[in-house]
Design a protein around this motif. Sequence first.
Motif, short mmCIF file in Angstrom:
data_model
loop_
_atom_site.label_atom_id
_atom_site.label_comp_id
_atom_site.label_asym_id
_atom_site.label_seq_id
_atom_site.Cartn_x
_atom_site.Cartn_y
_atom_site.Cartn_z
N TYR A 93 13.38 5.73 -16.79
CA TYR A 93 12.28 6.60 -15.96
C TYR A 93 13.05 6.74 -14.44
O TYR A 93 13.97 5.93 -13.90
CB TYR A 93 11.02 5.40 -15.50
N PRO A 94 12.55 7.79 -13.82
CA PRO A 94 13.10 8.11 -12.57
C PRO A 94 12.65 7.16 -11.55
O PRO A 94 11.56 6.46 -11.82
CB PRO A 94 12.87 9.47 -12.05
N ALA A 95 13.27 6.91 -10.28
CA ALA A 95 12.72 5.94 -9.29
C ALA A 95 12.68 6.68 -8.06
O ALA A 95 13.05 7.73 -7.75
CB ALA A 95 13.95 4.96 -9.14
N VAL A 96 11.72 6.22 -7.29
CA VAL A 96 11.33 6.75 -6.11
C VAL A 96 11.67 5.66 -4.87
O VAL A 96 11.54 4.49 -5.11
CB VAL A 96 9.73 7.00 -5.94
N ALA A 97 12.36 6.23 -3.94
CA ALA A 97 12.86 5.31 -2.78
C ALA A 97 12.16 5.63 -1.45
O ALA A 97 12.04 6.78 -1.25
CB ALA A 97 14.43 5.50 -2.66
N LEU A 98 11.84 4.74 -0.85
CA LEU A 98 11.33 4.61 0.57
C LEU A 98 12.28 4.25 1.43
O LEU A 98 12.56 2.96 1.54
CB LEU A 98 10.08 3.75 0.82
N GLU A 99 12.93 4.96 2.20
CA GLU A 99 13.83 4.69 3.28
C GLU A 99 13.45 4.10 4.39
O GLU A 99 13.23 4.29 5.68
CB GLU A 99 14.78 5.83 3.77
N ARG A 100 12.84 2.80 4.13
CA ARG A 100 12.15 2.17 5.42
C ARG A 100 11.90 0.63 5.03
O ARG A 100 11.90 0.36 3.68
CB ARG A 100 10.70 2.59 5.88
N PRO A 101 12.20 -0.50 5.60
CA PRO A 101 12.17 -1.81 5.17
C PRO A 101 10.67 -2.23 4.79
O PRO A 101 9.69 -1.81 5.52
CB PRO A 101 12.33 -2.50 6.54
N VAL A 102 10.63 -2.89 3.67
CA VAL A 102 9.41 -3.28 3.12
C VAL A 102 9.42 -4.79 2.75
O VAL A 102 8.38 -5.38 2.60
CB VAL A 102 9.18 -2.52 1.72
N ALA A 127 10.76 -4.19 -4.64
CA ALA A 127 10.53 -3.02 -5.61
C ALA A 127 9.04 -3.47 -6.24
O ALA A 127 8.49 -4.37 -6.08
CB ALA A 127 11.44 -3.60 -6.84
N MET A 128 8.38 -2.20 -6.70
CA MET A 128 7.13 -2.29 -7.44
C MET A 128 7.33 -1.13 -8.70
O MET A 128 8.20 -0.42 -8.60
CB MET A 128 6.11 -1.57 -6.41
N PHE A 129 6.75 -1.60 -9.63
CA PHE A 129 6.95 -0.87 -10.87
C PHE A 129 5.60 -0.62 -11.85
O PHE A 129 4.44 -1.72 -11.55
CB PHE A 129 7.85 -1.43 -11.85
N ARG A 130 5.60 0.35 -12.63
CA ARG A 130 4.13 0.34 -13.49
C ARG A 130 4.09 -0.81 -14.58
O ARG A 130 5.15 -0.87 -15.15
CB ARG A 130 4.26 1.73 -13.90
N ARG A 131 2.71 -1.26 -14.70
CA ARG A 131 2.87 -2.04 -15.81
C ARG A 131 3.08 -1.48 -17.02
O ARG A 131 3.65 -1.91 -18.25
CB ARG A 131 1.43 -2.66 -15.85
N SER A 132 2.57 -0.14 -17.31
CA SER A 132 2.96 0.66 -18.56
C SER A 132 4.24 0.72 -18.83
O SER A 132 4.59 0.53 -19.96
CB SER A 132 2.04 1.77 -18.68
N CYS A 133 5.19 0.87 -17.85
CA CYS A 133 6.34 1.38 -18.13
C CYS A 133 7.15 -0.20 -18.32
O CYS A 133 8.09 -0.08 -19.40
CB CYS A 133 7.11 1.82 -16.86
N LEU A 134 6.74 -1.12 -17.87
CA LEU A 134 7.36 -2.48 -18.01
C LEU A 134 6.99 -2.98 -19.52
O LEU A 134 7.95 -3.38 -20.23
CB LEU A 134 6.75 -3.70 -17.12
N ASP A 177 0.74 -1.25 0.02
CA ASP A 177 -0.12 -0.13 -0.07
C ASP A 177 0.95 1.14 -0.01
O ASP A 177 0.47 2.19 -0.63
CB ASP A 177 -0.94 0.21 1.13
N LEU A 178 1.85 1.16 0.82
CA LEU A 178 2.75 2.38 0.85
C LEU A 178 3.48 2.63 -0.56
O LEU A 178 3.62 3.76 -0.88
CB LEU A 178 3.72 2.17 2.04
N GLN A 179 3.98 1.50 -1.03
CA GLN A 179 4.64 1.84 -2.23
C GLN A 179 3.58 2.31 -3.43
O GLN A 179 3.91 3.04 -4.33
CB GLN A 179 5.43 0.51 -2.81
N ALA A 180 2.55 1.86 -3.59
CA ALA A 180 1.66 2.11 -4.46
C ALA A 180 1.14 3.49 -4.22
O ALA A 180 0.90 4.23 -5.29
CB ALA A 180 0.46 1.07 -4.44
#
Length: 311
Positions: free
Chosen positions: A186-195, A153-160, A96-99
């Motif tokens: 594409y640029p990447a977003v990082a969450l600095e927390r364990p997932v 990691a999580m990524f967009r289907r359209s980008c894939l 949920d957080l990454q989405a």
Amino acid sequence: MPKVSIIIATYNRARLLPRAVESARQAGSDVEIVVVDDASTDETPEVCRALSGVNYVRVERGQRLGGARNVGILASAGEFLAFLDDDDLRLPGSLDLQAEALAANPDAGLVYGQTVLGDQDCVPTGRVYPNPCPQGDIFWELLERNFIGCPSAMFRRSCLYRVGLPASDIPGIEDWDLWVRLAEMYPAVALERPVAIYRKATPGSGQFTSDAAAMVRRITAAHRERWMTLPRALAAPAARRRDVERRFSRNMATHLLWEAGRGVRHGNFRAARTSLLAALRLHPAALIHRATRPSNLLFILARARDLAAAR
């Protein structure tokens, strides 16, 4: 349609699989779980059919990891995609957080978080990587080293679909290859927390990633033949290309040296010898560079002495 589809490719790990599925279930509120059984010969089919709320797909002819994930992608429906190996775990609420992060950054193709290293039972060891977490344009950093754990990691289907499905001919580094191709565009977003929790490979775990020399040979070939021939890498100034190649080579040589040391510590002198020879053959200049440092020179001499004594 679900917001997120998480693809779990599995092969002969009926005991571990339910734990991975349950972790995915707890990781998000709008998640489709797709389990791809890559022609397992154990009780995996019976275990999968007993799991509720799972899109179970079985292939009768082994596709290996990359191919099995592609089967899962084509069988899924989510706007965002994630992979989870059958022996790793997702942390609660992490999908949920990454989405939310991807939705808030429409130009980004990828979001990742930190990965916790786990032992063979996936019990956290206390080690977390990466720290810090690069974000934005991470293409050149990924050409030096892979700092993105696959289950994080999580990524967009359209980008894939624009960069192409995961490769199926480079076992063990399908993830790294996909991150590089996504980061080129594409640029990447990082969450600095364990997932997520990653079950670390060991010499006795049976995981391909436990064979350091074979992995480095495959990574080196992919770096030279695939990643450095991408349009963005080819268009870069020669100095930039030389710099990233030098840094990559030093990282590979360092990894092999430490794997040699680990082999000696565990009494696996054959593996230690193989790692040292691979470093000398694949990255000789980087090995020499490391050896010129006093601490590293002492390390190499100690490993060579141990190997000689073991013969």
